[in-house]
Design a protein around this motif. Structure first.
Motif, PDB file in Angstrom:
ATOM      1  N   SER A 122       7.880  -7.951 -18.560  1.00 30.18           N
ATOM      2  CA  SER A 122       8.147  -7.351 -19.874  1.00 30.18           C
ATOM      3  C   SER A 122       6.677  -7.072 -20.611  1.00 30.18           C
ATOM      4  N   HIS A 123       6.656  -5.894 -21.215  1.00 34.28           N
ATOM      5  CA  HIS A 123       5.561  -5.616 -21.997  1.00 34.28           C
ATOM      6  C   HIS A 123       5.336  -6.416 -23.272  1.00 34.28           C
ATOM      7  N   ASN A 124       6.606  -6.961 -23.573  1.00 36.42           N
ATOM      8  CA  ASN A 124       6.796  -7.709 -25.049  1.00 36.42           C
ATOM      9  C   ASN A 124       6.052  -9.178 -24.529  1.00 36.42           C
TER      10      ASN A 124
ATOM     11  N   ARG B 233       0.659  -1.224   0.052  1.00 41.11           N
ATOM     12  CA  ARG B 233       0.005   0.066  -0.012  1.00 41.11           C
ATOM     13  C   ARG B 233       0.956   1.294   0.050  1.00 41.11           C
ATOM     14  N   TYR B 234       0.615   2.017  -1.069  1.00 42.86           N
ATOM     15  CA  TYR B 234       1.185   3.420  -0.972  1.00 42.86           C
ATOM     16  C   TYR B 234      -0.039   4.534  -0.621  1.00 42.86           C
ATOM     17  N   ASP B 235      -0.110   5.473  -1.288  1.00 42.52           N
ATOM     18  CA  ASP B 235      -1.443   6.001  -1.369  1.00 42.52           C
ATOM     19  C   ASP B 235      -2.706   5.226  -1.319  1.00 42.52           C
ATOM     20  N   CYS B 236      -2.510   4.283  -2.376  1.00 43.38           N
ATOM     21  CA  CYS B 236      -3.654   3.440  -2.615  1.00 43.38           C
ATOM     22  C   CYS B 236      -3.139   2.050  -2.572  1.00 43.38           C
ATOM     23  N   LEU B 237      -3.867   1.145  -2.608  1.00 38.64           N
ATOM     24  CA  LEU B 237      -3.466  -0.275  -2.593  1.00 38.64           C
ATOM     25  C   LEU B 237      -3.096  -0.604  -3.787  1.00 38.64           C
ATOM     26  N   VAL B 238      -1.446  -0.938  -4.050  1.00 43.55           N
ATOM     27  CA  VAL B 238      -0.897  -1.224  -5.336  1.00 43.55           C
ATOM     28  C   VAL B 238      -1.097  -2.912  -5.595  1.00 43.55           C
ATOM     29  N   LEU B 239      -0.673  -3.476  -4.709  1.00 40.97           N
ATOM     30  CA  LEU B 239      -0.860  -4.960  -4.825  1.00 40.97           C
ATOM     31  C   LEU B 239      -1.856  -5.389  -3.829  1.00 40.97           C
TER      32      LEU B 239
ATOM     33  N   GLY C  68       1.886  -7.742 -17.064  1.00 35.81           N
ATOM     34  CA  GLY C  68       0.761  -6.797 -16.684  1.00 35.81           C
ATOM     35  C   GLY C  68       0.791  -5.503 -17.266  1.00 35.81           C
ATOM     36  N   ARG C  69      -0.399  -4.845 -17.157  1.00 37.58           N
ATOM     37  CA  ARG C  69      -0.457  -3.570 -17.933  1.00 37.58           C
ATOM     38  C   ARG C  69       0.560  -2.588 -17.270  1.00 37.58           C
ATOM     39  N   SER C  70       0.840  -1.660 -17.778  1.00 40.87           N
ATOM     40  CA  SER C  70       1.574  -0.468 -17.251  1.00 40.87           C
ATOM     41  C   SER C  70       0.816   0.138 -15.972  1.00 40.87           C
ATOM     42  N   GLY C  71       1.961   0.247 -15.201  1.00 33.15           N
ATOM     43  CA  GLY C  71       1.326   0.851 -13.905  1.00 33.15           C
ATOM     44  C   GLY C  71       0.556  -0.154 -13.100  1.00 33.15           C
ATOM     45  N   ILE C  72       0.551  -1.347 -13.125  1.00 34.54           N
ATOM     46  CA  ILE C  72      -0.132  -2.440 -12.507  1.00 34.54           C
ATOM     47  C   ILE C  72       0.641  -2.541 -11.226  1.00 34.54           C
ATOM     48  N   GLY C  73       2.073  -2.212 -11.345  1.00 31.26           N
ATOM     49  CA  GLY C  73       2.665  -2.579  -9.906  1.00 31.26           C
ATOM     50  C   GLY C  73       3.691  -3.761 -10.172  1.00 31.26           C
ATOM     51  N   LYS C  74       4.203  -3.776 -11.412  1.00 30.30           N
ATOM     52  CA  LYS C  74       5.295  -4.766 -11.636  1.00 30.30           C
ATOM     53  C   LYS C  74       6.531  -4.507 -11.007  1.00 30.30           C
ATOM     54  N   THR C  75       6.960  -3.188 -11.200  1.00 29.53           N
ATOM     55  CA  THR C  75       8.426  -2.772 -10.775  1.00 29.53           C
ATOM     56  C   THR C  75       8.171  -2.941  -9.205  1.00 29.53           C
ATOM     57  N   CYS C  76       7.112  -2.428  -8.523  1.00 27.96           N
ATOM     58  CA  CYS C  76       7.015  -2.795  -7.139  1.00 27.96           C
ATOM     59  C   CYS C  76       7.196  -4.025  -6.764  1.00 27.96           C
ATOM     60  N   LEU C  77       6.490  -4.964  -7.273  1.00 26.74           N
ATOM     61  CA  LEU C  77       6.471  -6.536  -7.090  1.00 26.74           C
ATOM     62  C   LEU C  77       7.800  -6.920  -7.132  1.00 26.74           C
TER      63      LEU C  77
HETATM   64  N1  LIG Z   1       7.143   5.074  -4.130  1.00 27.48           N
HETATM   65  C1  LIG Z   1       5.627   5.103  -4.527  1.00 27.48           C
HETATM   66  N2  LIG Z   1       4.979   5.988  -3.830  1.00 27.48           N
HETATM   67  C2  LIG Z   1       3.636   5.985  -4.246  1.00 27.48           C
HETATM   68  N3  LIG Z   1       3.098   5.240  -5.207  1.00 27.48           N
HETATM   69  C3  LIG Z   1       3.941   4.540  -5.908  1.00 27.48           C
HETATM   70  C4  LIG Z   1       5.379   4.490  -5.407  1.00 27.48           C
HETATM   71  N4  LIG Z   1       5.937   3.675  -6.227  1.00 27.48           N
HETATM   72  C5  LIG Z   1       4.906   2.998  -7.347  1.00 27.48           C
HETATM   73  N5  LIG Z   1       3.777   3.572  -6.976  1.00 27.48           N
HETATM   74  C6  LIG Z   1       2.588   3.476  -7.717  1.00 27.48           C
HETATM   75  O1  LIG Z   1       2.424   2.047  -7.586  1.00 27.48           O
HETATM   76  C7  LIG Z   1       1.864   1.794  -8.797  1.00 27.48           C
HETATM   77  C8  LIG Z   1       2.446   0.800  -9.638  1.00 27.48           C
HETATM   78  O2  LIG Z   1       3.810   1.036  -9.932  1.00 27.48           O
HETATM   79  P1  LIG Z   1       4.814   0.154 -11.030  1.00 27.48           P
HETATM   80  O3  LIG Z   1       5.948   1.304 -11.273  1.00 27.48           O
HETATM   81  O4  LIG Z   1       5.173  -0.929 -10.189  1.00 27.48           O
HETATM   82  O5  LIG Z   1       4.122  -0.064 -12.247  1.00 27.48           O
HETATM   83  P2  LIG Z   1       4.628  -0.984 -13.182  1.00 27.48           P
HETATM   84  O6  LIG Z   1       3.797  -2.250 -13.484  1.00 27.48           O
HETATM   85  O7  LIG Z   1       6.091  -1.492 -13.351  1.00 27.48           O
HETATM   86  O8  LIG Z   1       4.532  -0.011 -14.595  1.00 27.48           O
HETATM   87  P3  LIG Z   1       5.275   0.078 -15.944  1.00 27.48           P
HETATM   88  O9  LIG Z   1       4.941  -1.177 -16.835  1.00 27.48           O
HETATM   89  O10 LIG Z   1       4.851   1.310 -16.613  1.00 27.48           O
HETATM   90  O11 LIG Z   1       6.832   0.126 -15.544  1.00 27.48           O
HETATM   91  C9  LIG Z   1       1.706   3.144  -9.844  1.00 27.48           C
HETATM   92  O12 LIG Z   1       0.305   3.503  -9.864  1.00 27.48           O
HETATM   93  C10 LIG Z   1       2.631   4.008  -9.161  1.00 27.48           C
HETATM   94  O13 LIG Z   1       1.962   5.169  -8.982  1.00 27.48           O
END
Ligand SMILES: Nc1ncnc2c1ncn2[C@@H]1O[C@H](COP(=O)(O)OP(=O)(O)OP(=O)(O)O)[C@@H](O)[C@H]1O
Ligand SMILES: [Mg+2]
Lengths: 260, 267
Positions: B206-208, B21-27, B52-61
């Motif tokens: 990957s998006h690919n 959870r950041y501001d909202c629930l990401v995962l 997963g789609r862009s912004g879904i939270g892959k990099t966070c995971l």
């Molecule tokens: N440090 C942070 N503080 C608050 N929100 C964050 C933080 N890092 C990521 N987020 C939010 O978490 C969500 C997922 O971000 P993430 O970077 O994991 O996406 P992604 O799936 O890797 O996208 P992409 O494919 O475009 O790289 C986004 O909505 C982003 O705004």
């Protein structure tokens, strides 16, 4: 290259073209200066004569050595303090101190002269402390902005390579950014060089270029004042160039950054 | 389509109920498992895609898997002994191929090798030269990262993480910004390194989808459920059972192409 290309924005010109342009504009500036100068402002020719005169006196060299010694000492102390404050700012307890130091840019030195006069034992220390106090906040400001611009992923890479936080600090911030520290020194050297003439004007007992300047002004020797000003200016440019060369020589990869 | 014999043994990576959870629930509630794949007569590493789609939270995971950030809830267990993941257990190859710009390629690799938990046999110099030769980097060893192309930097970055002794390597967008020939080379490189050791496990984000699935043995689709906040694992795909794994030419097969198209509809 057609003339109008010199006037179109974003036009990329070769180094040679730049130097030609700079030379032509320099000559034009000197010409305008020569033609418009009169009673109050000495002509370039008169300034040049004065410079040659000054360069022929021992008085000048002893003052120059005085200024160079003071700036070397002041820069040395300032760099040491600024680096310490900047590096320590990455440790949470020291962060507020660093933030305070950079806010000290807004403290006016004039108000502090009296205070420093009281706490320092002699003219030399007064000049030195004014100089250090004047430079350090600017130094730290630049250093912190260098540190701020480091990508967190670089620290994360260190962690994935199993470095602890001290080792990551050493690798990324201290070793990895040393070239930028040199660049910061170069940029802030200008502030120090300007300040040195100011503080030498405050405490004149030891002499120095600043003292020479004040004395010339006092005796309304405008030619001399302009000559000293020009010498100070040229020295500044020379140091700037020298530090740039040293940086490129010590850290060959910095040149690559400029290219890409 | 070739269905192959294999066995899945114990878990090498186990993600249980991870939420962030950041501001909202990401995962929201991510759970999946990567098992050691055993094949008779071959050293078989694992390659897994996260889609997963862009912004879904892959990099966070990703950063959670690498032990770089702590999830709000849940655990990530790793390796045969299934210990909680710590930074340093998992290698990370970032999309922008971060390297130490103030060090030469040789030194970038050396610093990693010196910190390896399982130093390979032979002198450091010999190992670096061997890997450099293997991955066409010999002539670049003395250069600085900024003198290399994106693809070359990526290879250095991958080798750097492997030389560090990491069996687990996460790769964020390894195919972006590369031309078609380079993409094929990187795919070959990943397969080759993955199969150098039984425990080697690569996780590709990957998006690919086509390229990523073509070299994977399993994949997890990460998406949001309708009307709910936070991403979950919506589907696990076993590409071995589908007959799409371990076949470099799979990307040209019509069934595979259709399959990838069907995945795109799901994310
Ligand atoms: N440090 C942070 N503080 C608050 N929100 C964050 C933080 N890092 C990521 N987020 C939010 O978490 C969500 C997922 O971000 P993430 O970077 O994991 O996406 P992604 O799936 O890797 O996208 P992409 O494919 O475009 O790289 C986004 O909505 C982003 O705004
Ligand atoms: Mg991402």
């Amino acid at each position: 290259m057609a003339i109008q290309e010199f006037f179109s924005p974003l036009k990329v010109i070769s180094k040679r073209t730049f130097f030609i342009l700079a030379f032509v504009e320099g000559v034009m500036a000197l010409l305008i200066w020569q033609l418009t100068a009169g009673e109050l402002i000495p002509t370039p020719a008169r300034v040049a004569t004065a410079i040659i005169g000054i360069l022929g006196t021992d008085y000048f060299y002893s003052n120059l050595v005085q200024s160079l010694a003071l700036i070397a000492e002041g820069m040395g102390i300032s760099i040491a303090i600024a680096l310490l404050v900047a590096y320590l700012s990455l440790i949470p307890v020291f962060k507020p101190i660093a933030e305070f130091v950079i806010k000290c840019r807004y403290l006016t030195l004039t108000g502090l002269i009296f205070f420093f006069t009281l706490i320092t034992s002699n003219g030399h220390n007064l000049k030195l402390s004014l100089l250090v106090f004047g430079i350090v906040p600017f130094f730290v400001t630049s250093l912190l902005s260098v540190i701020d611009s480091i990508n967190v992923q670089e620290y994360e890479m260190c962690r994935t390579l199993r470095m602890n936080s001290w080792r990551a600090l050493l690798e990324v911030v201290i070793i990895g950014r040393f070239d930028l520290v040199l660049e910061v020194i170069r940029q802030n050297f200008a502030i120090a060089w300007i300040m040195i003439t100011a503080v030498e004007g405050i405490s004149m007992s030891e002499g120095g270029l600043g003292t020479m300047l004040i004395k010339s002004n006092k005796f309304i020797n405008i030619d001399n004042a302009f000559a000293i000003l020009t010498i100070v200016f040229l020295f500044g440019i020379f140091f700037d160039y020298l530090l740039g060369v040293i940086r490129g020589w010590l850290f060959p990869y910095t040149k690559l950054q400029l290219l890409s | 389509m070739t269905v192959r014999q294999y066995q899945k043994k114990e878990a090498l990576l186990k993600v249980s109920n991870v939420s962030l959870r950041y501001d909202c629930l990401v995962l929201r509630d991510i759970s999946f498992e990567i098992d050691d794949i055993i094949r008779e007569g071959v050293t078989q590493g694992q390659i897994v895609s996260l889609i997963g789609r862009s912004g879904i939270g892959k990099t966070c995971l990703f950063r959670i898997l690498a032990g770089l950030i702590k999830p709000t809830t849940g655990t990530v267990l790793i390796d045969h002994d299934q210990h909680p993941v710590r930074a340093g257990d998992v290698g990370v190859v970032y999309q922008n191929y971060i390297l130490f710009n103030h060090r030469t390629i040789y030194d970038n690799l050396r610093i990693s090798l010196e910190r390896s938990q399982t130093p390979p046999g032979g002198s450091i110099d010999a190992v670096i030269k061997e890997y450099a030769a293997e991955f066409s980097l010999t002539e670049h060893l003395k250069k600085y990262p900024q003198q290399l192309s994106g693809g070359q930097r990526q290879r250095v970055s991958i080798i750097q993480q492997v030389l560090n002794g990491n069996r687990f390597v996460l790769l964020d967008e390894p195919f972006s910004g590369l031309d078609a020939i380079m993409v094929d080379k990187v795919k070959q490189l990943l397969v080759k390194i993955a199969n150098m050791h039984e425990d080697n496990t690569f996780v590709i984000v990957s998006h690919n989808i086509d390229h990523s699935l073509a070299i994977s043995d399993s994949a997890f689709i990460i998406a949001k459920e309708e009307g709910k906040e936070g991403a979950v694992v919506k589907e696990s795909i076993n590409l071995i059972d589908m007959g799409f794994a371990w076949d470099p030419d799979v990307i040209r097969q019509q069934e595979f192409i259709d399959f990838c198209a069907s995945i795109k509809d799901k994310i």
